[in-house]
Design a protein around this motif. Structure first.
Motif, PDB file in Angstrom:
ATOM      1  N   ALA A 110       1.002  -1.346   0.059  1.00  0.00           N
ATOM      2  CA  ALA A 110       0.016   0.122  -0.300  1.00  0.00           C
ATOM      3  C   ALA A 110       1.075   1.084  -0.076  1.00  0.00           C
ATOM      4  CB  ALA A 110      -0.921  -0.193   1.159  1.00  0.00           C
ATOM      5  N   HIS A 111       1.925   1.288   0.829  1.00  0.00           N
ATOM      6  CA  HIS A 111       2.972   2.303   0.706  1.00  0.00           C
ATOM      7  C   HIS A 111       3.411   2.559  -0.658  1.00  0.00           C
ATOM      8  CE1 HIS A 111       5.908   5.200   2.484  1.00  0.00           C
ATOM      9  NE2 HIS A 111       6.686   4.605   2.046  1.00  0.00           N
ATOM     10  N   GLN A 112       3.841   1.552  -1.428  1.00  0.00           N
ATOM     11  CA  GLN A 112       4.492   1.622  -2.696  1.00  0.00           C
ATOM     12  C   GLN A 112       3.454   2.293  -3.638  1.00  0.00           C
ATOM     13  OE1 GLN A 112       5.973  -2.238  -3.445  1.00  0.00           O
ATOM     14  NE2 GLN A 112       7.858  -1.733  -2.134  1.00  0.00           N
ATOM     15  N   ARG A 113       2.292   1.617  -3.513  1.00  0.00           N
ATOM     16  CA  ARG A 113       1.069   2.400  -4.476  1.00  0.00           C
ATOM     17  C   ARG A 113       0.937   3.624  -4.162  1.00  0.00           C
ATOM     18  NH1 ARG A 113      -1.581  -2.750  -3.472  1.00  0.00           N
ATOM     19  NH2 ARG A 113      -2.459  -1.871  -1.789  1.00  0.00           N
ATOM     20  N   LEU A 114       1.068   4.105  -3.032  1.00  0.00           N
ATOM     21  CA  LEU A 114       0.661   5.587  -2.565  1.00  0.00           C
ATOM     22  C   LEU A 114       1.796   6.607  -2.999  1.00  0.00           C
ATOM     23  CD1 LEU A 114      -0.960   7.618  -0.956  1.00  0.00           C
ATOM     24  CD2 LEU A 114       0.588   7.015   0.917  1.00  0.00           C
ATOM     25  N   LEU A 115       3.034   5.888  -2.890  1.00  0.00           N
ATOM     26  CA  LEU A 115       4.171   6.645  -3.595  1.00  0.00           C
ATOM     27  C   LEU A 115       4.215   6.767  -4.767  1.00  0.00           C
ATOM     28  CD1 LEU A 115       7.348   5.333  -1.472  1.00  0.00           C
ATOM     29  CD2 LEU A 115       6.325   7.531  -1.434  1.00  0.00           C
ATOM     30  N   GLN A 116       3.770   5.787  -5.625  1.00  0.00           N
ATOM     31  CA  GLN A 116       3.552   5.746  -7.194  1.00  0.00           C
ATOM     32  C   GLN A 116       2.605   6.640  -7.424  1.00  0.00           C
ATOM     33  OE1 GLN A 116       2.833   1.602  -8.135  1.00  0.00           O
ATOM     34  NE2 GLN A 116       4.820   0.815  -8.262  1.00  0.00           N
TER      35      GLN A 116
END
Length: 156
Positions: free
Chosen positions: A141-147
């Motif tokens: 979820a954190h990686q999706r948010l950063l993307q």
């Protein structure tokens, strides 16, 4: 050893081997989770708690029996009188029975202790797997948010 104490000793040895295998560092908790989720365990799942409590009751009864035997043979020395001359090996026989009672007490006590430790280890392995899955989900979820943030910056 009588049959019941041989069975308890075998149970103790089996518990020790299972705990040793559960604590091997190169077998990951996820692999243990897959093993715990096999169909054979799912079928036996409804009996798991009652079987655990039954084994605790059996081991406690055996432990208390062993404690009773230890107390019986380690009581104060009785005045023997003429029996010493009639039975010269009586002291050795009493010490042998005391030794056996103490051995049985230790075997049943350690079996009881390891049974509870094994239950706790399996519970902790399951908790580690759940927390690890939650951690992986949070990371994704954190990686999706950063993307999404990077994508929004490019659009501006």
């Amino acid at each position: 050893m009588t049959l019941q104490w041989t069975a308890v000793a075998g149970f103790l040895y089996a518990e020790s081997a299972i705990l040793f295998i559960l604590c091997l560092p190169f077998i990951s908790p996820r692999r243990w989770q897959r093993i715990f989720q096999l169909d054979i365990w799912k079928k036996a799942d409804r009996f798991r708690n009652s079987a655990f409590l039954t084994m605790i009751v059996v081991l406690v009864v055996l432990f208390l029996d062993a404690v009773r035997e230890v107390r019986k043979y380690s009581g104060p020395a009785q005045p023997i009188g003429k029996d010493v001359r009639l039975y010269p090996t009586m002291f050795d026989h009493m010490h042998m029975k005391l030794f056996r009672a103490q051995r049985n007490m230790h075997i049943s006590g350690f079996a009881l202790f390891l049974w509870m430790v094994m239950r706790r280890v399996v519970t902790l392995i399951n908790k580690v797997v759940k927390k690890s899955a939650e951690h992986d989900d949070l990371l994704k979820a954190h990686q999706r948010l950063l993307q999404n943030v990077e994508h929004d910056k490019k659009e501006e």
